[in-house]
Design a protein around this motif. Structure first.
Motif, PDB file in Angstrom:
ATOM      1  N   VAL A 234      31.597  42.357  33.417  1.00 34.51           N
ATOM      2  CA  VAL A 234      32.694  42.044  32.498  1.00 34.51           C
ATOM      3  C   VAL A 234      33.912  42.895  32.824  1.00 34.51           C
ATOM      4  N   SER A 235      35.083  42.246  32.832  1.00 34.96           N
ATOM      5  CA  SER A 235      36.330  42.947  33.157  1.00 34.96           C
ATOM      6  C   SER A 235      37.207  43.207  31.942  1.00 34.96           C
ATOM      7  N   HIS A 236      37.016  42.415  30.866  1.00 33.86           N
ATOM      8  CA  HIS A 236      37.889  42.512  29.689  1.00 33.86           C
ATOM      9  C   HIS A 236      37.087  42.353  28.400  1.00 33.86           C
ATOM     10  N   ALA A 237      37.557  43.001  27.355  1.00 34.51           N
ATOM     11  CA  ALA A 237      36.975  42.793  26.023  1.00 34.51           C
ATOM     12  C   ALA A 237      38.025  43.144  24.978  1.00 34.51           C
ATOM     13  N   MET A 238      38.038  42.352  23.912  1.00 37.67           N
ATOM     14  CA  MET A 238      38.843  42.663  22.739  1.00 37.67           C
ATOM     15  C   MET A 238      37.884  43.134  21.648  1.00 37.67           C
ATOM     16  N   LEU A 239      38.056  44.362  21.198  1.00 37.32           N
ATOM     17  CA  LEU A 239      37.159  44.953  20.209  1.00 37.32           C
ATOM     18  C   LEU A 239      37.963  45.556  19.064  1.00 37.32           C
ATOM     19  N   VAL A 240      37.279  45.830  17.965  1.00 37.17           N
ATOM     20  CA  VAL A 240      37.897  46.533  16.838  1.00 37.17           C
ATOM     21  C   VAL A 240      37.384  47.967  16.840  1.00 37.17           C
ATOM     22  N   PRO A 241      38.083  48.902  16.180  1.00 34.86           N
ATOM     23  CA  PRO A 241      37.735  50.326  16.291  1.00 34.86           C
ATOM     24  C   PRO A 241      36.288  50.671  15.986  1.00 34.86           C
ATOM     25  N   VAL A 242      35.698  50.057  14.962  1.00 38.62           N
ATOM     26  CA  VAL A 242      34.319  50.408  14.627  1.00 38.62           C
ATOM     27  C   VAL A 242      33.370  50.014  15.760  1.00 38.62           C
ATOM     28  N   GLN A 243      33.684  48.951  16.493  1.00 37.85           N
ATOM     29  CA  GLN A 243      32.853  48.579  17.641  1.00 37.85           C
ATOM     30  C   GLN A 243      32.933  49.630  18.741  1.00 37.85           C
ATOM     31  N   TYR A 244      34.141  50.141  19.006  1.00 33.93           N
ATOM     32  CA  TYR A 244      34.280  51.194  20.016  1.00 33.93           C
ATOM     33  C   TYR A 244      33.425  52.401  19.656  1.00 33.93           C
ATOM     34  N   ARG A 245      33.477  52.807  18.398  1.00 32.77           N
ATOM     35  CA  ARG A 245      32.715  53.990  17.987  1.00 32.77           C
ATOM     36  C   ARG A 245      31.220  53.758  18.177  1.00 32.77           C
ATOM     37  N   ARG A 246      30.743  52.595  17.746  1.00 33.61           N
ATOM     38  CA  ARG A 246      29.308  52.323  17.828  1.00 33.61           C
ATOM     39  C   ARG A 246      28.834  52.202  19.277  1.00 33.61           C
ATOM     40  N   ILE A 247      29.654  51.580  20.121  1.00 39.05           N
ATOM     41  CA  ILE A 247      29.285  51.448  21.534  1.00 39.05           C
ATOM     42  C   ILE A 247      29.227  52.819  22.199  1.00 39.05           C
ATOM     43  N   LEU A 248      30.247  53.636  21.968  1.00 35.85           N
ATOM     44  CA  LEU A 248      30.297  54.957  22.594  1.00 35.85           C
ATOM     45  C   LEU A 248      29.216  55.885  22.050  1.00 35.85           C
ATOM     46  N   ASP A 249      28.775  55.639  20.805  1.00 35.70           N
ATOM     47  CA  ASP A 249      27.721  56.461  20.208  1.00 35.70           C
ATOM     48  C   ASP A 249      26.318  56.065  20.664  1.00 35.70           C
ATOM     49  N   ASP A 250      26.197  54.936  21.357  1.00 35.64           N
ATOM     50  CA  ASP A 250      24.870  54.512  21.820  1.00 35.64           C
ATOM     51  C   ASP A 250      24.291  55.593  22.749  1.00 35.64           C
ATOM     52  N   ALA A 251      23.063  55.961  22.473  1.00 44.86           N
ATOM     53  CA  ALA A 251      22.435  57.061  23.216  1.00 44.86           C
ATOM     54  C   ALA A 251      22.384  56.809  24.719  1.00 44.86           C
ATOM     55  N   ASP A 252      22.357  55.530  25.119  1.00 41.88           N
ATOM     56  CA  ASP A 252      22.240  55.198  26.541  1.00 41.88           C
ATOM     57  C   ASP A 252      23.548  54.690  27.147  1.00 41.88           C
ATOM     58  N   PHE A 253      24.653  54.891  26.454  1.00 39.04           N
ATOM     59  CA  PHE A 253      25.933  54.351  26.931  1.00 39.04           C
ATOM     60  C   PHE A 253      26.193  54.713  28.394  1.00 39.04           C
ATOM     61  N   ASP A 254      26.005  55.958  28.735  1.00 37.45           N
ATOM     62  CA  ASP A 254      26.404  56.427  30.061  1.00 37.45           C
ATOM     63  C   ASP A 254      25.515  55.928  31.192  1.00 37.45           C
ATOM     64  N   ARG A 255      24.393  55.317  30.879  1.00 39.31           N
ATOM     65  CA  ARG A 255      23.541  54.792  31.961  1.00 39.31           C
ATOM     66  C   ARG A 255      23.923  53.373  32.363  1.00 39.31           C
ATOM     67  N   PHE A 256      24.785  52.715  31.578  1.00 38.10           N
ATOM     68  CA  PHE A 256      25.198  51.352  31.910  1.00 38.10           C
ATOM     69  C   PHE A 256      26.349  51.372  32.907  1.00 38.10           C
ATOM     70  N   ASP A 257      26.307  50.419  33.844  1.00 42.11           N
ATOM     71  CA  ASP A 257      27.363  50.281  34.841  1.00 42.11           C
ATOM     72  C   ASP A 257      28.472  49.402  34.274  1.00 42.11           C
ATOM     73  N   LEU A 258      29.572  50.037  33.869  1.00 45.36           N
ATOM     74  CA  LEU A 258      30.719  49.328  33.294  1.00 45.36           C
ATOM     75  C   LEU A 258      31.916  49.389  34.237  1.00 45.36           C
ATOM     76  N   SER A 259      31.646  49.592  35.493  1.00 41.15           N
ATOM     77  CA  SER A 259      32.721  49.821  36.468  1.00 41.15           C
ATOM     78  C   SER A 259      33.600  48.599  36.703  1.00 41.15           C
ATOM     79  N   ALA A 260      33.159  47.410  36.293  1.00 39.24           N
ATOM     80  CA  ALA A 260      33.980  46.211  36.494  1.00 39.24           C
ATOM     81  C   ALA A 260      35.099  46.088  35.459  1.00 39.24           C
TER      82      ALA A 260
END
Length: 499
Positions: A234-260
């Motif tokens: 995925v190259s683009h996403a439209m999110l709302v602030p609470v989604q950003y917080r929840r995604i970044l708070d996911d314990a495994d966030f840093d293991r996902f490849d989001l480089s695209a």
């Protein structure tokens, strides 16, 4: 829009258009499905100006109905699935749609709203009905810039939700503007907010118009978002602030490849500076914050990485837009002064449906004779033209004769390392009339005492700003698009004071 879909289907037939759970539609598949919807709608007598509503979760079928209705020349009215049935009934009576497309989950409620209902989950059966003339008119209905495109209902937390009318001019200009952020034929956009929200349409429509790819989530959840983003590059996403917080708070966030990721967009509420910094540090791609309204008019953007010293703002007006700050007598204020935010831009709604008085109340006419839209927000412009939002005008706290802006207090609370979410509201006070109360949600594993947190915040606030107390909550009530429902938070305190 329908003609754009037709062009993309012909130009890039084999490119992936929509990924919906296990279903994949190429552009050729999507083009044919949209044409079939258009043709079937025409047999129902649906044409230019007809209202066609939907009540459904995100899906490929829902998108095809949306686009097919536009092809017939109709005005599309996606109804909010999270609304109370009584509010939905008022919306249906207001727009009086010729047809209402409903998902299986919404069919029971839809059947009580009045309009004829088509089961969206049985769309193929409806399209395959042996109806004379079905294949005769699949080409999109010619439309002009003044023809109606869609109608989005306001949240309607009090009173009758207002139908916000957009024409083809509004959407075309918006689509062209958002292409500047890469929402085009090369984009792979993850759609995780509901179709009935303008937030969603701002990103989804440009991708469809230019022949990109949509990855559709029926319902947002953090782990599913991360898995889809990695799997589909995925190259683009439209999110709302609470989604950003929840995604970044996911314990495994840093293991996902989001480089695209190339661009992430945020809107519907100000994005906290701490969340911005975390996203810039840990999540590849640009981060663009957008401030606007479904009605249009106001339109600012902040490229967060380019302006690290302006993260407490929502950016500057986009090209062709203008923002002014008004005092209580509706006179324009200079930079640095606080007042009501009004704006004008190339994208402005037609008006509120069947409500000319509400439309008139929305307008402020400048001394130069130009119409601006009132936002209901309080804010200030700095010397560089960046806009800082402080509060909704109706949410401003008047304590002992002083105006207190909840956003200032919330910003302080959110600096505390144990605070994940914060909302400040006005509660009754015999001494001051109103006084600010802080309501907070703690982060995972945090256990700070409420009084300790209150003292900590008050040590960093001005004398007239101080919180009367802090209460710790398990969660804050939010709308489907993630806005904190402060009216609900205030209600219990004011009801108790009235007894």
């Amino acid at each position: 829009m329908a003609e754009a879909v037709r062009r993309q289907a012909a130009a890039r037939p084999d490119r992936l258009a929509i990924v919906d759970a296990d279903r994949r539609l190429s552009w050729q598949d999507l083009g044919r499905l949209v044409e079939r919807v258009t043709a079937r709608l025409r047999t129902e007598g649906i044409g230019r100006g007809t209202m066609v509503a939907s009540l459904a979760e995100n899906s490929a079928a829902h998108l095809a109905v949306y686009l097919g209705a536009l092809g017939a020349g109709a005005c599309v009215v996606p109804l909010p699935t999270g609304a109370h049935e009584a509010a939905l009934r008022r919306m249906a009576q207001n727009c009086d749609p010729a047809l209402l497309f409903a998902s299986a989950r919404q069919n029971e409620v839809a059947g009580r709203l009045g309009p004829p209902v088509v089961d969206l989950d049985a769309l193929e059966s409806w399209l395959d009905t042996d109806t004379p003339g079905l294949a005769e008119s699949a080409e999109p209905e010619p439309v002009g810039p003044d023809d109606l495109f869609d109608m989005i209902y306001s949240s309607g937390t009090t009173g009758m939700p207002k139908g916000i009318l957009h024409d083809h001019r509004f959407r075309s200009r918006q689509i062209m503007r958002m292409a500047n952020y890469g929402l085009n034929g090369d984009a792979v956009c993850l759609m995780s907010t509901p179709l009935y929200s303008n937030t969603t349409l701002v990103a989804v429509l440009p991708v469809l118009a230019h022949g990109g790819t949509l990855v559709v989530m029926g319902k947002f959840e953090t782990r599913g978002f991360l898995e889809l983003a990695e799997r589909h590059r995925v190259s683009h996403a439209m999110l709302v602030p609470v989604q950003y917080r929840r995604i970044l708070d996911d314990a495994d966030f840093d293991r996902f490849d989001l480089s695209a990721f190339r661009v992430k967009l945020s809107t519907s509420a100000p994005l906290p500076a701490a969340t911005i910094r975390a996203a810039l540090e840990r999540w590849p791609g640009k981060l663009i914050e957008i401030y606007g309204m479904t009605e249009g008019g106001i339109s600012t953007m902040l490229d967060c990485a380019a302006h690290p010293d302006k993260l407490d703002t929502v950016g500057r007006p986009v090209a062709g837009a203008e923002v002014r700050i008004l005092d209580p007598q509706e006179r324009p204020l200079p930079p640095g002064e606080v007042g009501e935010v009004v704006g004008r831009s190339p994208t402005m709604m037609v008006g509120y449906y069947k409500s000319p008085q509400s439309t008139a109340e929305m307008l402020w006419r400048s001394p130069e004779g130009e119409d601006f839209f009132r936002t209901g927000d309080m804010g200030r412009l700095d010397a560089d033209g960046f806009l800082t939002l402080l509060d909704r005008r109706k949410d401003m706290i008047l304590s002992g004769g002083f105006n207190i802006y909840a956003a200032d207090l919330e910003q302080v609370l959110l600096v505390h390392p144990d605070v994940a979410e914060a909302a400040v509201i006005a509660v009754p006070s015999e001494q001051w009339g109103e006084t600010p109360l802080g309501l907070v949600v703690l982060g995972t594993g945090a256990a700070v005492d409420a009084q300790v947190l209150c003292d900590w915040a008050n040590a960093r606030l001005g004398k007239t700003q101080r919180l009367s107390a802090v209460e710790i909550r398990p969660s804050l009530p939010r709308s489907a698009i993630g806005k904190v429902l402060k009216r609900e938070l205030r209600a219990a305190y004011w009801a108790k004071a009235a007894t």
